[in-house]
Design an enzyme around this catalytic site. Sequence first.
Site, mmCIF file in Angstrom:
data_model
loop_
_atom_site.group_PDB
_atom_site.id
_atom_site.type_symbol
_atom_site.label_atom_id
_atom_site.label_comp_id
_atom_site.label_asym_id
_atom_site.label_seq_id
_atom_site.Cartn_x
_atom_site.Cartn_y
_atom_site.Cartn_z
ATOM 1 C CD GLU A 1 -2.487 1.413 2.758
ATOM 2 O OE1 GLU A 1 -3.405 1.898 2.819
ATOM 3 O OE2 GLU A 1 -1.720 0.727 3.889
ATOM 4 C CE LYS B 1 -7.308 1.548 3.724
ATOM 5 N NZ LYS B 1 -5.870 2.074 4.434
ATOM 6 C CB CYS C 1 -3.913 -1.263 4.653
ATOM 7 S SG CYS C 1 -2.992 -0.941 6.108
#
Length: 266
Positions: A40, A111, A146
């Site tokens: 990421e 995300k 994440c």
Amino acid sequence: MRASLIQIAVDADESVESRRRRAAALVRAQRDAELVILPELWPVGAFAYQQFAEEAEEPGGPTYEAMAKAASDAAVWLHAGSIVERAPDGTLYNTALVISPTGEPAGTYRKIHRFGFDKGEAVMMGAGEELVTVQVPGLTLGLATCYDLRFPELFRGLVGAGATAFVVPAGWPARRREHWTLLARARAVENQAYVLACGTAGTHAGVEQAGHSVVVDPWGEILAEAGPDEEVLTVDLDVSRPATARRLFPALEDRRLGLPAPDILR
């Protein structure tokens, strides 16, 4: 399928452009792999909030161009980690890029769950709204990033969309490393899917990174795990294993909350 996770180190003394060149060289070195994964926000650092606006780019910008050329040169499927994307309306997103072996765009994922509570990514970036899967030979990749790892409903949704493996690039802090491994194994076991979780090494704006990228099979077994430093983690995946696990232990068929069974069970 052979997968290589590039646990690249982020160092504030290295320029973004220098790190792009170095990441591209690491990707080109994985010619024996079929799938390569980066972490990421590796160009800027997941906690380098003060640089987000300055380093923001379009999905087809300099990071994509460098990674597309590297993917094409190595003839690999490349999950190029994520970038700070600047949308046409000026909104910033934490956006993952997937590139085909010919260097063409294969998927993007914004995300959904932003980390930081009342600061950092949570207030600086927009939230994605779409579940994204990408078909590669033998596997359907479900994309997450994440902090998403803490939200099992996202992964259930990806299974419903046909995912047999989850790719999770991250900039996970060292102080919560045990959560990283635990959650990766949990998402694998409960969804009977591979988890390929690729973190960073080094330090992002003073935040020490966990490293310890990990590949977990659909039974929750850790197939390979990196250490804390920069490392390339390579593992051979049996692409039939998710279907086998789901056939031998058909727990996904017993859900009772109205969510659709994954296509692989139909």
